[in-house]
Write an enzyme that holds these catalytic residues in place. Sequence first.
Site, short mmCIF file in Angstrom:
data_model
loop_
_atom_site.label_atom_id
_atom_site.label_comp_id
_atom_site.label_asym_id
_atom_site.label_seq_id
_atom_site.Cartn_x
_atom_site.Cartn_y
_atom_site.Cartn_z
N HIS A 1 29.66 46.38 33.97
CA HIS A 1 31.07 46.22 34.31
C HIS A 1 31.41 47.22 35.40
O HIS A 1 30.80 48.27 35.50
CB HIS A 1 31.94 46.46 33.08
CG HIS A 1 33.28 45.80 33.18
ND1 HIS A 1 33.54 44.54 32.71
CD2 HIS A 1 34.45 46.23 33.72
CE1 HIS A 1 34.79 44.21 32.95
NE2 HIS A 1 35.37 45.23 33.57
N ASP B 1 43.69 42.01 25.77
CA ASP B 1 43.39 42.58 27.09
C ASP B 1 43.77 41.60 28.18
O ASP B 1 44.30 41.99 29.23
CB ASP B 1 41.90 42.95 27.22
CG ASP B 1 41.59 43.39 28.64
OD1 ASP B 1 42.20 44.37 29.09
OD2 ASP B 1 40.79 42.74 29.32
N ARG C 1 49.80 44.56 33.50
CA ARG C 1 49.68 45.86 34.19
C ARG C 1 49.68 45.67 35.70
O ARG C 1 50.24 46.48 36.44
CB ARG C 1 48.36 46.55 33.79
CG ARG C 1 48.42 47.21 32.44
CD ARG C 1 47.02 47.54 31.97
NE ARG C 1 46.27 48.29 32.92
CZ ARG C 1 44.94 48.26 33.04
NH1 ARG C 1 44.21 47.50 32.23
NH2 ARG C 1 44.32 48.98 33.94
N SER D 1 40.74 48.62 28.18
CA SER D 1 40.57 47.26 28.73
C SER D 1 39.08 46.93 28.84
O SER D 1 38.61 45.89 28.35
CB SER D 1 41.25 47.21 30.10
OG SER D 1 40.84 46.09 30.82
N LYS E 1 36.68 44.53 26.03
CA LYS E 1 35.99 43.30 26.47
C LYS E 1 34.50 43.40 26.17
O LYS E 1 33.87 42.42 25.77
CB LYS E 1 36.16 43.12 27.98
CG LYS E 1 37.50 42.54 28.37
CD LYS E 1 37.48 42.06 29.81
CE LYS E 1 37.58 43.18 30.80
NZ LYS E 1 38.91 43.48 31.25
N1 URA Z 1 38.44 46.46 34.95
C1 URA Z 1 38.91 46.07 33.75
O1 URA Z 1 38.31 45.23 33.07
N2 URA Z 1 40.03 46.60 33.30
C2 URA Z 1 40.72 47.52 33.99
O2 URA Z 1 41.73 47.96 33.52
C3 URA Z 1 40.24 47.92 35.26
C4 URA Z 1 39.09 47.37 35.72
#
Ligand code: URA
Length: 417
Positions: A81, A160, A167, A182, A186
């Site tokens: 990620h 999320d 946001r 966040s 995930k």
């Molecule tokens: N990537 C994400 O999944 N969430 C965030 O808040 C910022 C970047």
Amino acid sequence: MNILDIIAKKRDGKELTKEEIKYFITKYTNNEITDYQASALVMAIYINGMNEREITDLTLEMAYSGDVLDLSSLGEVVDKHSTGGVGDKITIILMPIVASLGIPVAKMSGRGLGFTGGTVDKLESIPGYTTNVPVDKFIENVKRIGISLIGQTLNLAPADKKLYALRDTISCTDSIPLIASSIMSKKIASGANKIVIDVTCGSGAFMKNTYDAKELARVMTEIGRLAEKETVCIITDMNEPVGHAVGNTLEVIEAIDVLKGKEMPKDIKNIITELGANMLLLANKVKDIDEGKAKILENISNGKAYNKFLELVENQGGDITYIENTDKFEKAKYITPIIAKASGKVAKLDAYTIGKLSVYLGAGRMKKEDDIQKEVGFVFCKKVGDDVNEGDILGYIHSNDEEKTKEILKQEIFTIE
Ligand code: URA
């Protein structure tokens, strides 16, 4: 318990209990708390922060706000990620490479957020490619071809999904508790065993300095430890856009070129080898980082990564003739050169400015319901450190609106010293 008291508590800088966090996440996910109440609480968290216990509780509540995938049938799944950036097409390049090296890739990505792009928006610029795949098909895809890249369409971490979009529209993107919860929610919901996170740092990232980037990395590693998911965070530079292209279709084309073995920009090479080698090491596929880096580059040059990408696109309904011949992608109406007004060295190509200008061109969203224009953005011919002569072409603006192009040309995009 009620939401007004919870908002007031965080507004006044106090610590929320596990029960209060659970109440908020459950009711917000079920639409029993409105977006404006959630906005107030998110803003209070943004301003007053959260301690580690609150962040962990928030992450776990978000992770369990929907389904949690069980990927144990796939073996050792190592996920990747990024905390986001400008021109960040690393997932599209790296995941087919690691899949071609035998790591199962079952990855859920996000859409653009604020001035940063999102992998799902980029993948959807490939005609026919669907990021909306049911869970059984998602797992079956990974079993059959070793890779599936999808959006947050499954009922994974729905809290999320709502908070992320919210946001973006209330200027609350760059917050350590909100980003850490966040991302980690995930990752926990999507069932990976091990996680490599690219923590971007610089003007075009949510973390502007190394101190904050290290703190975000520390918080996410700790959440990973508590959730029993080994997590490695790598801090990468995001002061200038990654690679040469910014904008959805333009970045996909750059990613395809890299996978086809064309010469890649230095920054892309550094990021994919560093992240990829760590993924291979976590998956016990190599004995050290150097062997991992060599394997990443080998599977580009022997064509295995490109073939895996073709398989992925075809399997998700995408038209592979666009991958084979990227000239087929729709182009913006106006492609205008940016000309150097002086000779010297490129001292700055500010990622934040380019991210904002890309949103202005239509590549990203101002509001969560906005449509994006896939074909607009920038292609840069010069990067920081390159020599330029007056009159050289520094890059191109890809725009559907002549007035916007003129506005952008009035600004100093490149600093030449
Ligand atoms: N990537 C994400 O999944 N969430 C965030 O808040 C910022 C970047």
